[in-house]
Design an enzyme around this catalytic site. Structure first.
Site, PDB file in Angstrom:
ATOM      1  N   CYS A  89       0.810  -1.222   0.000  1.00 53.52           N
ATOM      2  CA  CYS A  89       0.000   0.000   0.000  1.00 53.52           C
ATOM      3  C   CYS A  89       0.844   1.272   0.000  1.00 53.52           C
ATOM      4  CB  CYS A  89      -0.970  -0.013   1.175  1.00 53.52           C
ATOM      5  SG  CYS A  89      -0.194   0.062   2.813  1.00 53.52           S
ATOM      6  N   HIS A 113      -2.558   1.360   6.771  1.00 51.69           N
ATOM      7  CA  HIS A 113      -2.959   1.230   5.369  1.00 51.69           C
ATOM      8  C   HIS A 113      -3.194   2.613   4.762  1.00 51.69           C
ATOM      9  CE1 HIS A 113      -4.331  -0.785   1.798  1.00 51.69           C
ATOM     10  NE2 HIS A 113      -5.450  -0.102   1.805  1.00 51.69           N
ATOM     11  N   HIS A 165      -5.797   1.696  -4.432  1.00 55.58           N
ATOM     12  CA  HIS A 165      -4.894   1.181  -3.386  1.00 55.58           C
ATOM     13  C   HIS A 165      -4.473  -0.247  -3.700  1.00 55.58           C
ATOM     14  CE1 HIS A 165      -8.049  -0.999  -0.643  1.00 55.58           C
ATOM     15  NE2 HIS A 165      -8.459  -0.997  -1.891  1.00 55.58           N
TER      16      HIS A 165
END
Length: 387
Positions: free
Chosen positions: A299, A347, A359
């Site tokens: 990520c 994240h 993402h």
């Protein structure tokens, strides 16, 4: 990274939908029965489907957090290794200079040995062929003595500096060894969490996997609904601002309800376009923990690479990226902003507008567009404008 979902209470009513009381009661009963069946222990002692889903999500969350720790340790290791290499190079250069100084001292000692080792005295004067020969020899020995003293001073200074650099290099090597240990520990943690998650999923029956897929699709639909609601609110806010500006007759009026988080100039939008263009080009590439491209990403590796394409350098980890810009309200989020998730900020995704982001979700998944509500509104930690 992962679809880290938290348990949600059954019977939650979608906003704007009104259901007759009896129908609501019936639907709630069905939902509770279904949830009870999923949560009830299996006859063979295996965990329920709900328990498996929660444990798998928790494992992915833990793996994601460990991945960011791995990224931080890896970055620290690289910096420390570069520092050690630089110190060792410096030690090598200083050692060479030390050897040269030692050789120079040796040449002086040999010269003194060949000329009698001591300065001329009265006997030398009496034995000299002429007074001029004495004075020439005296001047030569005086010069040799001065140069020798300078060489000794240089040698002592260089020896002290070299010893200090060797000590620094040794300490840096010890620190590097410790950091490499942290790196290996974080790597082992990630691998263990992912292995445990795969093992749990492998034990599910085909029917259980189908039920999980159906539940995931339902969550995605709810996430899309929330994204659409955010997009509607943002559009209403934009129109209200434009109307207020028109009424004042000037877009720069101090009474206009301008957004406090709006970029100071159009340069942000230009950079954001480049970052988003890069991120879109990565859609379909696999998530790989610790990866920064070009063939795979995790990520924070994706967000770092996207903004690098726009000429903006971001730190490697989510923990540092969240501080690399200006925090703005979710209602003011603009394309290019970074959306962070979970209390441990483990994240991140790139906002593209209308409640959506790009993402790298989790192992086994691919870079994709998805609602920022993919794990519920409570999962959103903050929005940061990086440039």
């Amino acid at each position: 990274m992962a679809s880290h979902r938290k348990s949600r209470p059954a019977g939650t009513r979608a906003a704007g939908i009104r259901t007759p009381v009896l129908a609501t009661a019936a639907l709630t009963s069905v939902a509770l029965l279904s949830q009870t069946a999923d949560a009830a222990p299996q006859e063979d002692g295996r965990p329920s489907l709900e328990e498996v889903e929660k444990k798998v999500d928790d494992l992915y969350r833990q793996a994601e957090s460990a991945t960011e720790k791995y990224n931080a340790a890896k970055e620290k290791t690289a910096k420390q290794r570069a520092n050690v290499d630089a110190l060792l190079d410096d030690v090598a250069r200083r050692t060479q200079k030390l050897n040269e100084a030692r050789e120079e001292l040796g040449s002086f000692a040999a010269a003194q040995y060949r000329t009698g080792a001591s300065a001329p005295d009265t006997a030398t004067f009496l034995l000299a062929d002429s007074p001029q020969d004495y004075f020439d020899q005296s001047q030569l020995m005086g010069r040799l003595t001065s140069r020798q003293k300078s060489a000794v001073d240089d040698y002592v200074t260089e020896q002290s500096a070299t010893t200090k650099k060797r000590q620094e290099a040794g300490q840096s090597l010890e620190t590097l060894t410790d950091t490499q240990g942290d790196l290996q520990a974080a790597k082992a943690t990630v691998q263990k969490k992912l292995s445990d998650a795969r093992e749990m999923l492998s034990k599910l029956t085909s029917e259980e996997k189908a039920r999980l897929a159906a539940a995931e699709e339902k969550r995605q639909q709810e996430a899309a609904r929330k994204a659409a609601e955010l997009a509607r609110q943002q559009e209403e806010q934009r129109k209200a601002q434009e109307e207020a500006q028109q009424e004042d007759g000037s877009a720069g009026s101090s009474t206009a309800p301008t957004s406090p988080s709006a970029p100071a100039d159009s340069s942000y939008a230009a950079k954001a376009d480049k970052a988003l263009a890069f991120a879109r080009a990565q859609i379909g590439k696999p998530y790989v923990w610790g990866a920064t491209g070009p063939d795979s990403y995790d990520c924070s590796g994706l967000t770092q690479a996207a903004w690098k394409a726009a000429g903006v350098t971001l730190p490697r980890t989510t923990y540092d990226q969240v501080d690399a810009g200006t925090t703005v309200p979710l209602s003011d989020a603009q394309p290019g902003d970074l959306v962070f998730f979970y209390d441990d900020v483990s994240h991140v995704g790139v906002y593209i507008g209308n409640g959506m982001m790009i993402h790298a979700p989790k192992p086994g998944a691919y870079v994709r567009e998805e609602s920022i509500y993919y794990d519920g509104e409570s999962a959103i930690h903050s929005v940061v404008r990086p440039a």
